[in-house]
Motif scaffolding. Structure first.
Motif, mmCIF file in Angstrom:
data_model
loop_
_atom_site.group_PDB
_atom_site.id
_atom_site.type_symbol
_atom_site.label_atom_id
_atom_site.label_comp_id
_atom_site.label_asym_id
_atom_site.label_seq_id
_atom_site.Cartn_x
_atom_site.Cartn_y
_atom_site.Cartn_z
ATOM 1 N N UNK A 193 0.839 -1.197 0.000
ATOM 2 C CA UNK A 193 0.000 0.000 0.000
ATOM 3 C C UNK A 193 0.881 1.257 0.000
ATOM 4 N N UNK A 194 0.400 2.318 -0.625
ATOM 5 C CA UNK A 194 1.234 3.508 -0.849
ATOM 6 C C UNK A 194 1.788 4.113 0.445
ATOM 7 N N UNK A 195 0.994 4.080 1.523
ATOM 8 C CA UNK A 195 1.478 4.659 2.787
ATOM 9 C C UNK A 195 2.650 3.843 3.315
ATOM 10 N N UNK A 196 2.473 2.519 3.271
ATOM 11 C CA UNK A 196 3.533 1.642 3.772
ATOM 12 C C UNK A 196 4.796 1.789 2.922
ATOM 13 N N UNK A 197 4.606 1.856 1.623
ATOM 14 C CA UNK A 197 5.762 2.004 0.722
ATOM 15 C C UNK A 197 6.519 3.292 1.060
ATOM 16 N N UNK A 198 5.785 4.379 1.241
ATOM 17 C CA UNK A 198 6.413 5.668 1.543
ATOM 18 C C UNK A 198 7.245 5.576 2.817
ATOM 19 N N UNK A 199 6.650 4.957 3.842
ATOM 20 C CA UNK A 199 7.365 4.851 5.127
ATOM 21 C C UNK A 199 8.576 3.937 5.014
ATOM 22 N N UNK A 200 8.406 2.824 4.285
ATOM 23 C CA UNK A 200 9.540 1.893 4.110
ATOM 24 C C UNK A 200 10.682 2.552 3.349
ATOM 25 N N UNK A 201 10.332 3.265 2.291
ATOM 26 C CA UNK A 201 11.368 3.924 1.477
ATOM 27 C C UNK A 201 12.149 4.929 2.327
ATOM 28 N N UNK A 202 11.422 5.711 3.120
ATOM 29 C CA UNK A 202 12.083 6.720 3.960
ATOM 30 C C UNK A 202 12.993 6.041 4.983
ATOM 31 N N UNK A 203 12.485 4.980 5.626
ATOM 32 C CA UNK A 203 13.274 4.293 6.653
ATOM 33 C C UNK A 203 14.528 3.665 6.035
ATOM 34 N N UNK A 204 14.368 3.015 4.890
ATOM 35 C CA UNK A 204 15.516 2.380 4.219
ATOM 36 C C UNK A 204 16.586 3.413 3.864
ATOM 37 N N UNK A 205 16.120 4.529 3.312
ATOM 38 C CA UNK A 205 17.071 5.560 2.872
ATOM 39 C C UNK A 205 17.815 6.142 4.075
ATOM 40 N N UNK A 206 17.080 6.424 5.147
ATOM 41 C CA UNK A 206 17.733 6.986 6.337
ATOM 42 C C UNK A 206 18.742 6.009 6.911
ATOM 43 N N UNK A 207 18.388 4.731 6.894
ATOM 44 C CA UNK A 207 19.288 3.708 7.388
ATOM 45 C C UNK A 207 20.572 3.668 6.543
ATOM 46 N N UNK A 208 20.387 3.677 5.235
ATOM 47 C CA UNK A 208 21.550 3.678 4.322
ATOM 48 C C UNK A 208 22.452 4.877 4.559
ATOM 49 N N UNK A 209 21.814 6.041 4.694
ATOM 50 C CA UNK A 209 22.591 7.273 4.849
ATOM 51 C C UNK A 209 23.376 7.246 6.158
ATOM 52 N N UNK A 210 22.753 6.696 7.213
ATOM 53 C CA UNK A 210 23.453 6.596 8.500
ATOM 54 C C UNK A 210 24.650 5.657 8.365
ATOM 55 N N UNK A 211 24.420 4.507 7.690
ATOM 56 C CA UNK A 211 25.520 3.547 7.516
ATOM 57 C C UNK A 211 26.682 4.186 6.760
ATOM 58 N N UNK A 212 26.331 4.948 5.702
ATOM 59 C CA UNK A 212 27.382 5.581 4.897
ATOM 60 C C UNK A 212 28.187 6.561 5.741
ATOM 61 N N UNK A 213 27.451 7.327 6.581
ATOM 62 C CA UNK A 213 28.149 8.300 7.440
ATOM 63 C C UNK A 213 29.061 7.611 8.445
#
Ligand SMILES: Cc1cc2nc3c(=O)[nH]c(=O)nc-3n(C[C@H](O)[C@H](O)[C@H](O)COP(=O)(O)O)c2cc1C
Length: 360
Positions: free
Chosen positions: A337-357
């Motif tokens: 569902x679009x809401x879940x996708x939006x939240x998952x995408x945001x969480x994944x991206x933030x996680x990736x960015x933290x790992x990179x930092x």
């Protein structure tokens, strides 16, 4: 939390994820779901009558108080060209015979009107927080009316020169649309698709060229793509194809099924469906008449002659004549569902960015 918060601050949203406006495929359900989930839901109005756009906006405003985006096409209306129409018709004659479509079938009106006074009235009535355009910008008077509503104005650029021009006209942020993107190319300074630029190369060059926030679009479908866009200097992403897999997308079962199995190299840029270059899943009509045709009438006139063929073949369960708009990353998408996708995408991206930092 986000390394670049210029766009979320500009628009008052939580996550820098814009659900791309998708004319004919995404309506109020999708917009509400994404905006409620903290992203920016977009209503594409290009294929809606003013009455239907009004109904959609009423529904959206009833269901969410969060910021939304209303999106419009602002192409030059085409000049009538009878010779071109006749040539196009001749090009399609064999298909009319093969599919046993009566050559006297009345054709629908495919004239998608560009943004004008009546749609502008809707903007002033419903005051979407963001108004975005494809194919440039409308005239100065219309733009001024929008600006007076307080809306932030965005438009798509497919090159640095288009991005600079949009900034000069007063855009508040610019969508850098890479070659990977599904649907129509927003290009308006050139008709040459062979020189169009990929997202990876376009985004940092646009970031360097303009002062306003840049939104990356094209081929982004998961947290990896979003974090990459931020690493390139983007302040947000605009995602289309990944949202087509959501139950809220209003696409036919045939389209949905085809999209599911689409591999990286099964889309192409074509002008045969509307007269303007757009990325779609390669099908029979694209293979046999295109993907790029010199005979096709100017946007958006090509679609009318094609419509009876499309209807007949869809009735028989075939997508041979259907524009199956898709970006190059269809395979990265997931059915949520679009809401879940939006939240998952945001969480994944933030996680990736933290790992990179952390690793840096
Ligand atoms: C089905 C579909 C319809 C689209 N319709 C519009 C539209 O009405 N207005 C617009 O500005 N962009 C439209 N686009 C382009 C998107 O704004 C965006 O550039 C693109 O989806 C990004 O690439 P992606 O599909 O790989 O995520 C459309 C894209 C798709 C896939």
């Amino acid at each position: 939390m986000w390394p670049n918060d210029r766009f979320i601050k500009l628009c008052g949203i939580e996550s820098p994820i814009i659900q791309a406006p998708m004319a004919g495929s995404a309506f109020s359900d999708m917009v509400v779901a994404v905006s409620q989930a903290g992203g920016l839901g977009s209503l594409a109005c290009a294929l809606l009558s003013v009455e239907n756009a009004r109904k959609e906006l009423e529904t959206i405003r009833r269901k969410t108080a969060r910021p939304i985006n209303a999106n419009f096409f602002c192409h030059q209306p085409p000049q009538e060209d009878h010779v071109r129409e006749i040539n196009w018709r001749q090009c399609l004659d064999a298909y009319y015979i093969q599919l046993q479509v009566d050559s006297n079938t009345s054709l629908p009106n495919s004239a998608r009107a560009p943004f004008g006074e009546k749609m502008c009235d809707l903007v002033t009535e419903f005051h979407p927080e963001v108004v975005s355009f494809h194919f440039g910008l409308p005239g100065k008077d219309l733009l001024l009316r929008i600006r007076k509503t307080g809306a932030k104005i965005l438009s798509s650029a497919t090159s640095v020169s288009e991005a600079r021009w949009l900034e000069d006209q007063g855009c508040d942020a610019i969508i850098a649309q890479g070659f990977e993107a599904g649907g129509h190319r927003g290009m308006f300074h050139t008709e040459d698709v062979s020189t169009q630029v990929g997202t990876m190369a376009l985004v940092p060059q646009v970031v360097d060229a303009v002062k306003v926030p840049v939104i990356a679009a094209g081929g982004i479908a998961d947290g990896r793509g979003i974090s990459a866009a931020f690493a390139l200097g983007a302040a947000a992403v605009q995602i289309g194809t990944a949202y087509l897999h959501c139950p809220e997308a209003q696409i036919s079962p045939l389209y949905r099924q085809t999209l599911k199995g689409t591999r990286d190299n099964e889309t192409a840029i074509t002008n045969v469906f509307t007269g303007r270059p757009a990325r779609a899943i390669v099908n029979r009509f694209m293979r046999e008449v295109g993907p790029i045709s010199d005979v096709v009438p100017k946007f958006p006139l090509a679609a009318a002659t094609l419509a009876p063929l499309r209807a007949k073949s869809e009735m028989a369960g075939s997508a041979d004549f259907t524009p199956l708009w898709s970006g190059q990353s269809a395979r990265l998408s997931r059915e949520l569902p679009a809401a879940e996708l939006t939240k998952q995408l945001a969480a994944e991206a933030l996680n990736n960015l933290t790992l990179l930092q952390t690793k840096a």
